[in-house]
Design a protein around this motif. Structure first.
Motif, PDB file in Angstrom:
ATOM      1  N   GLN A 240      -3.382  -2.692   0.360  1.00  0.00           N
ATOM      2  CA  GLN A 240      -4.429  -2.534  -0.638  1.00  0.00           C
ATOM      3  C   GLN A 240      -4.114  -3.338  -1.904  1.00  0.00           C
ATOM      4  O   GLN A 240      -2.943  -3.549  -2.254  1.00  0.00           O
ATOM      5  CB  GLN A 240      -4.601  -1.054  -0.992  1.00  0.00           C
ATOM      6  N   GLU A 241      -5.149  -3.740  -2.589  1.00  0.00           N
ATOM      7  CA  GLU A 241      -4.999  -4.595  -3.778  1.00  0.00           C
ATOM      8  C   GLU A 241      -4.218  -3.910  -4.892  1.00  0.00           C
ATOM      9  O   GLU A 241      -3.509  -4.568  -5.664  1.00  0.00           O
ATOM     10  CB  GLU A 241      -6.383  -5.011  -4.286  1.00  0.00           C
ATOM     11  N   ASN A 242      -4.348  -2.586  -4.993  1.00  0.00           N
ATOM     12  CA  ASN A 242      -3.647  -1.880  -6.071  1.00  0.00           C
ATOM     13  C   ASN A 242      -2.146  -1.767  -5.814  1.00  0.00           C
ATOM     14  O   ASN A 242      -1.382  -1.431  -6.713  1.00  0.00           O
ATOM     15  CB  ASN A 242      -4.229  -0.474  -6.259  1.00  0.00           C
ATOM     16  N   ILE A 243      -1.702  -2.046  -4.598  1.00  0.00           N
ATOM     17  CA  ILE A 243      -0.268  -2.066  -4.289  1.00  0.00           C
ATOM     18  C   ILE A 243       0.218  -3.493  -4.447  1.00  0.00           C
ATOM     19  O   ILE A 243      -0.007  -4.348  -3.589  1.00  0.00           O
ATOM     20  CB  ILE A 243       0.001  -1.550  -2.857  1.00  0.00           C
ATOM     21  N   LYS A 244       0.845  -3.765  -5.579  1.00  0.00           N
ATOM     22  CA  LYS A 244       1.263  -5.128  -5.896  1.00  0.00           C
ATOM     23  C   LYS A 244       2.743  -5.386  -5.586  1.00  0.00           C
ATOM     24  O   LYS A 244       3.141  -6.528  -5.355  1.00  0.00           O
ATOM     25  CB  LYS A 244       0.969  -5.436  -7.360  1.00  0.00           C
ATOM     26  N   LYS A 245       3.570  -4.330  -5.607  1.00  0.00           N
ATOM     27  CA  LYS A 245       4.999  -4.480  -5.323  1.00  0.00           C
ATOM     28  C   LYS A 245       5.444  -3.342  -4.400  1.00  0.00           C
ATOM     29  O   LYS A 245       5.083  -2.184  -4.618  1.00  0.00           O
ATOM     30  CB  LYS A 245       5.827  -4.460  -6.608  1.00  0.00           C
ATOM     31  N   ILE A 246       6.247  -3.711  -3.392  1.00  0.00           N
ATOM     32  CA  ILE A 246       6.720  -2.755  -2.390  1.00  0.00           C
ATOM     33  C   ILE A 246       8.238  -2.846  -2.307  1.00  0.00           C
ATOM     34  O   ILE A 246       8.791  -3.913  -2.029  1.00  0.00           O
ATOM     35  CB  ILE A 246       6.123  -3.072  -1.003  1.00  0.00           C
ATOM     36  N   ALA A 247       8.921  -1.747  -2.532  1.00  0.00           N
ATOM     37  CA  ALA A 247      10.382  -1.728  -2.471  1.00  0.00           C
ATOM     38  C   ALA A 247      10.852  -1.456  -1.049  1.00  0.00           C
ATOM     39  O   ALA A 247      10.344  -0.557  -0.378  1.00  0.00           O
ATOM     40  CB  ALA A 247      10.931  -0.659  -3.408  1.00  0.00           C
ATOM     41  N   ILE A 248      11.803  -2.263  -0.589  1.00  0.00           N
ATOM     42  CA  ILE A 248      12.500  -1.958   0.661  1.00  0.00           C
ATOM     43  C   ILE A 248      13.971  -2.330   0.485  1.00  0.00           C
ATOM     44  O   ILE A 248      14.321  -3.150  -0.363  1.00  0.00           O
ATOM     45  CB  ILE A 248      11.919  -2.700   1.887  1.00  0.00           C
ATOM     46  N   ALA A 249      14.834  -1.706   1.290  1.00  0.00           N
ATOM     47  CA  ALA A 249      16.242  -2.092   1.275  1.00  0.00           C
ATOM     48  C   ALA A 249      16.390  -3.460   1.934  1.00  0.00           C
ATOM     49  O   ALA A 249      15.580  -3.846   2.791  1.00  0.00           O
ATOM     50  CB  ALA A 249      17.073  -1.048   2.015  1.00  0.00           C
TER      51      ALA A 249
END
Length: 249
Positions: free
Chosen positions: A120-129
């Motif tokens: 989705q457009e509102n999710i701009k950054k996603i944290a992963i290990a």
């Protein structure tokens, strides 16, 4: 046969023996390790369990470079199997628990969308290990690729050094993160609610995360290390792991 000797040593180990044992522990176990130590010390009150937390890849590199660890509790089977095959460990890796993934966000999210939520457009950054060194990061990438969304979200990814750092990133530096479900069971995380701030990632999207333990060569004659190894594989320890969101195979 050797494992039988290890377990026999654990049974014979006495609380009269006092000393330190050094355990290298995958970061995702950081939330359960205190309870595990407390339960172990009920049996062996004079044994001081010293814990070093980190990503499984980095801990493996430290072991190969001579770090004085007695046991290794990894976040998957790959690293302890390598250590056993290369003669750094004296026991074959055994699964002590299975880890699972969850999404986490400081903001309310619509988890009914499943993994498509992160596109989705509102999710701009996603944290992963970091998937190169952390098994939970590798599982996160696998889930995205199996859902056929990896290419569309790749530029959003923010890599943390360990799964515990991923929790921090998910809450402070990104819009959402893929974390170890076990981290949600610490008291500090109780304010974050299932279905509002977090939700389980569909386990069909990634390979089950078998977490393995080995006794390292330094501790091959250490009865206290053998006792801790035996405890981690015991019913009492499995109950603690279950309480912290792990699956028991």
């Amino acid at each position: 046969m050797f494992r039988k000797l290890i377990l026999s040593s654990a049974i014979l180990a006495s609380s009269l023996f006092g000393g330190d044992i050094n355990v290298a522990v995958a970061a995702n176990v950081s939330y359960a390790i205190d309870d595990l130590k407390k339960e172990f010390n009920k049996l062996y009150p004079n044994t001081n369990v010293k814990v070093t937390l980190g990503s499984s890849g980095k801990l493996t590199a430290q072991i190969k470079n001579g770090a004085p660890y007695d046991l290794f509790m990894a976040a998957n089977m790959k690293y302890p199997e390598t250590l056993f095959n290369e003669d750094y460990a004296v026991t074959r890796p055994l699964v002590y628990a299975q880890g699972s993934l969850a999404y986490l966000s400081s903001q309310k999210q619509d988890f009914s969308k499943g993994i498509d939520l992160i596109t989705q457009e509102n999710i701009k950054k996603i944290a992963i290990a970091n998937p190169k060194t952390a098994p939970y990061g590798k599982a996160s990438v696998e889930a995205m690729k199996n859902a056929k969304i990896y290419e569309s979200v790749e530029k959003k990814l923010v890599f943390a050094e360990s799964i515990s750092q991923t929790v921090t990133y998910a809450l402070t530096a990104t819009d959402i993160g893929f974390i170890a479900k076990s981290s949600l069971y610490s008291p500090q995380m109780s304010k974050f609610k299932q279905g509002v701030n977090w939700y389980s990632v569909d386990s069909k999207l990634y390979t089950p995360i078998n977490q393995g333990i080995v006794i390292l060569k330094k501790a091959q004659s250490n009865s206290e290390a053998a006792a801790f190894y035996s405890f981690i594989l015991s019913k009492k320890a499995k109950k603690i792991f279950e309480d912290f969101g792990y699956l028991i195979p």
